[in-house]
Scaffold this motif. Structure first.
Motif, PDB file in Angstrom:
ATOM      1  N   MET A   9     -16.588   9.460  -2.065  1.00 22.48           N
ATOM      2  CA  MET A   9     -16.316  10.903  -1.969  1.00 22.48           C
ATOM      3  C   MET A   9     -15.786  11.456  -3.289  1.00 22.48           C
ATOM      4  SD  MET A   9     -17.470  11.734   0.902  1.00 22.48           S
ATOM      5  CE  MET A   9     -16.935  13.417   0.944  1.00 22.48           C
ATOM      6  N   GLY A  10     -14.898  10.699  -3.924  1.00 24.05           N
ATOM      7  CA  GLY A  10     -14.375  11.136  -5.217  1.00 24.05           C
ATOM      8  C   GLY A  10     -15.455  11.187  -6.275  1.00 24.05           C
ATOM      9  N   THR A  11     -16.331  10.191  -6.277  1.00 26.08           N
ATOM     10  CA  THR A  11     -17.403  10.138  -7.266  1.00 26.08           C
ATOM     11  C   THR A  11     -18.368  11.298  -7.079  1.00 26.08           C
ATOM     12  OG1 THR A  11     -17.205   7.737  -7.402  1.00 26.08           O
ATOM     13  CG2 THR A  11     -19.249   8.695  -8.216  1.00 26.08           C
ATOM     14  N   ILE A  12     -18.728  11.598  -5.837  1.00 24.18           N
ATOM     15  CA  ILE A  12     -19.613  12.740  -5.578  1.00 24.18           C
ATOM     16  C   ILE A  12     -18.913  14.044  -5.950  1.00 24.18           C
ATOM     17  CG2 ILE A  12     -20.753  14.058  -3.739  1.00 24.18           C
ATOM     18  CD1 ILE A  12     -21.395  11.315  -2.426  1.00 24.18           C
ATOM     19  N   ALA A  13     -17.633  14.173  -5.597  1.00 25.80           N
ATOM     20  CA  ALA A  13     -16.882  15.403  -5.896  1.00 25.80           C
ATOM     21  C   ALA A  13     -16.728  15.625  -7.402  1.00 25.80           C
ATOM     22  CB  ALA A  13     -15.508  15.352  -5.230  1.00 25.80           C
ATOM     23  N   LEU A  14     -16.707  14.552  -8.173  1.00 29.38           N
ATOM     24  CA  LEU A  14     -16.573  14.687  -9.626  1.00 29.38           C
ATOM     25  C   LEU A  14     -17.790  15.383 -10.225  1.00 29.38           C
ATOM     26  CD1 LEU A  14     -14.536  14.053 -11.826  1.00 29.38           C
ATOM     27  CD2 LEU A  14     -15.627  11.836 -12.113  1.00 29.38           C
ATOM     28  N   ASN A  15     -18.946  15.265  -9.540  1.00 24.68           N
ATOM     29  CA  ASN A  15     -20.157  15.980  -9.943  1.00 24.68           C
ATOM     30  C   ASN A  15     -20.516  15.721 -11.410  1.00 24.68           C
ATOM     31  OD1 ASN A  15     -22.362  17.645  -9.505  1.00 24.68           O
ATOM     32  ND2 ASN A  15     -21.253  19.486 -10.101  1.00 24.68           N
ATOM     33  N   ILE A  36      -9.800   1.145 -11.197  1.00 23.37           N
ATOM     34  CA  ILE A  36     -10.706   1.828 -12.116  1.00 23.37           C
ATOM     35  C   ILE A  36     -10.701   3.319 -11.807  1.00 23.37           C
ATOM     36  CG2 ILE A  36     -13.053   1.910 -13.033  1.00 23.37           C
ATOM     37  CD1 ILE A  36     -13.449  -0.883 -11.636  1.00 23.37           C
ATOM     38  N   GLN A  37     -10.552   4.121 -12.849  1.00 24.42           N
ATOM     39  CA  GLN A  37     -10.583   5.569 -12.690  1.00 24.42           C
ATOM     40  C   GLN A  37     -11.582   6.162 -13.671  1.00 24.42           C
ATOM     41  OE1 GLN A  37      -6.530   6.925 -13.132  1.00 24.42           O
ATOM     42  NE2 GLN A  37      -6.121   6.500 -10.980  1.00 24.42           N
ATOM     43  N   VAL A  38     -12.154   7.287 -13.282  1.00 25.87           N
ATOM     44  CA  VAL A  38     -13.074   8.017 -14.144  1.00 25.87           C
ATOM     45  C   VAL A  38     -12.557   9.438 -14.267  1.00 25.87           C
ATOM     46  CG1 VAL A  38     -15.438   8.807 -14.483  1.00 25.87           C
ATOM     47  CG2 VAL A  38     -15.018   6.635 -13.346  1.00 25.87           C
ATOM     48  N   SER A  39     -12.526   9.942 -15.497  1.00 23.02           N
ATOM     49  CA  SER A  39     -12.089  11.315 -15.754  1.00 23.02           C
ATOM     50  C   SER A  39     -13.214  12.090 -16.415  1.00 23.02           C
ATOM     51  CB  SER A  39     -10.880  11.326 -16.698  1.00 23.02           C
ATOM     52  OG  SER A  39      -9.825  10.583 -16.160  1.00 23.02           O
ATOM     53  N   VAL A  40     -13.439  13.304 -15.914  1.00 19.34           N
ATOM     54  CA  VAL A  40     -14.360  14.250 -16.534  1.00 19.34           C
ATOM     55  C   VAL A  40     -13.611  15.575 -16.577  1.00 19.34           C
ATOM     56  CG1 VAL A  40     -16.546  15.480 -16.344  1.00 19.34           C
ATOM     57  CG2 VAL A  40     -16.423  13.075 -15.702  1.00 19.34           C
ATOM     58  N   ASP A  41     -13.497  16.134 -17.768  1.00 23.85           N
ATOM     59  CA  ASP A  41     -12.694  17.340 -17.980  1.00 23.85           C
ATOM     60  C   ASP A  41     -11.272  17.061 -17.491  1.00 23.85           C
ATOM     61  OD1 ASP A  41     -14.924  18.652 -19.079  1.00 23.85           O
ATOM     62  OD2 ASP A  41     -15.580  19.305 -17.094  1.00 23.85           O
ATOM     63  N   GLU A  42     -10.776  17.836 -16.548  1.00 21.90           N
ATOM     64  CA  GLU A  42      -9.402  17.658 -16.061  1.00 21.90           C
ATOM     65  C   GLU A  42      -9.350  16.873 -14.750  1.00 21.90           C
ATOM     66  OE1 GLU A  42      -6.651  18.644 -17.814  1.00 21.90           O
ATOM     67  OE2 GLU A  42      -8.119  19.141 -19.361  1.00 21.90           O
ATOM     68  N   LYS A  43     -10.504  16.487 -14.219  1.00 22.91           N
ATOM     69  CA  LYS A  43     -10.549  15.779 -12.938  1.00 22.91           C
ATOM     70  C   LYS A  43     -10.533  14.278 -13.158  1.00 22.91           C
ATOM     71  CE  LYS A  43     -13.487  19.319 -10.893  1.00 22.91           C
ATOM     72  NZ  LYS A  43     -14.839  19.565 -10.381  1.00 22.91           N
ATOM     73  N   ARG A  44      -9.753  13.568 -12.324  1.00 25.69           N
ATOM     74  CA  ARG A  44      -9.688  12.106 -12.382  1.00 25.69           C
ATOM     75  C   ARG A  44      -9.831  11.566 -10.966  1.00 25.69           C
ATOM     76  NH1 ARG A  44      -5.527   8.273 -15.493  1.00 25.69           N
ATOM     77  NH2 ARG A  44      -6.771   9.139 -17.159  1.00 25.69           N
ATOM     78  N   ILE A  45     -10.715  10.563 -10.827  1.00 27.01           N
ATOM     79  CA  ILE A  45     -10.965  10.001  -9.493  1.00 27.01           C
ATOM     80  C   ILE A  45     -10.918   8.484  -9.543  1.00 27.01           C
ATOM     81  CG2 ILE A  45     -12.344  11.950  -8.676  1.00 27.01           C
ATOM     82  CD1 ILE A  45     -14.271   8.884  -9.432  1.00 27.01           C
ATOM     83  N   ASN A  46     -10.770   7.884  -8.369  1.00 23.92           N
ATOM     84  CA  ASN A  46     -10.865   6.442  -8.206  1.00 23.92           C
ATOM     85  C   ASN A  46     -12.356   6.107  -8.194  1.00 23.92           C
ATOM     86  OD1 ASN A  46     -11.079   3.834  -7.198  1.00 23.92           O
ATOM     87  ND2 ASN A  46      -9.522   4.122  -5.627  1.00 23.92           N
ATOM     88  N   ALA A  47     -12.803   5.242  -9.092  1.00 22.06           N
ATOM     89  CA  ALA A  47     -14.225   4.917  -9.208  1.00 22.06           C
ATOM     90  C   ALA A  47     -14.763   4.176  -7.993  1.00 22.06           C
ATOM     91  CB  ALA A  47     -14.472   4.093 -10.470  1.00 22.06           C
ATOM     92  N   LYS A  48     -13.885   3.675  -7.134  1.00 23.36           N
ATOM     93  CA  LYS A  48     -14.321   2.948  -5.941  1.00 23.36           C
ATOM     94  C   LYS A  48     -14.451   3.866  -4.728  1.00 23.36           C
ATOM     95  CE  LYS A  48     -12.284  -1.296  -7.658  1.00 23.36           C
ATOM     96  NZ  LYS A  48     -11.329  -2.382  -7.431  1.00 23.36           N
ATOM     97  N   SER A  49     -14.255   5.167  -4.940  1.00 23.11           N
ATOM     98  CA  SER A  49     -14.333   6.157  -3.860  1.00 23.11           C
ATOM     99  C   SER A  49     -15.646   6.922  -3.947  1.00 23.11           C
ATOM    100  CB  SER A  49     -13.156   7.138  -3.962  1.00 23.11           C
ATOM    101  OG  SER A  49     -13.396   8.280  -3.165  1.00 23.11           O
TER     102      SER A  49
END
Length: 80
Positions: free
Chosen positions: A46-52, A31-44
Motif C-alpha cells: 500500500m505504501g509503495t502504490i501510494a508513493l506513486n 528498508i525505506q524509500v523516499s520520493v520528494d517529502e514522502k517516505r514509505i516502508n519498502a515492504k508495504s
C-alpha cells in the motif's frame, strides 16, 4: 545504514509495485524509500502504490540491517 539515490526509469504499475515489495521482502533489513517529502516502508504494498513512483523522479533507498548493502543494490536495480 546504506543509502542510494537513483532516477526512476519507468513508472510503477500495480504489478511492478508488487514485484518491488516482494524483492524488498527477501531481506531482513529495514528498508525505506523516499520520493520528494514522502517516505514509505519498502515492504508495504500500500505504501509503495501510494508513493506513486513516476519515471524521472529521484528516489532515495535507505536500508539498515545485516543485509543492507545487498538490499539497496537489488532494489535500485528494480527501479533503474
Amino acid at each position: 545504514m546504506t543509502q542510494k539515490s537513483i532516477t526512476i526509469k519507468a513508472s510503477l504499475d500495480a504489478r511492478q509495485a508488487a514485484y518491488f515489495v516482494q524483492t524488498a521482502g527477501k531481506f531482513e533489513s529495514e528498508i525505506q524509500v523516499s520520493v520528494d517529502e514522502k517516505r514509505i516502508n519498502a515492504k508495504s504494498i500500500m505504501g509503495t502504490i501510494a508513493l506513486n513512483m513516476q519515471e524521472g523522479q529521484t528516489a532515495l533507498i535507505t536500508a539498515d540491517g545485516k543485509d543492507e548493502a545487498a538490499a539497496v543494490e537489488e532494489l535500485a536495480a528494480v527501479l533503474a
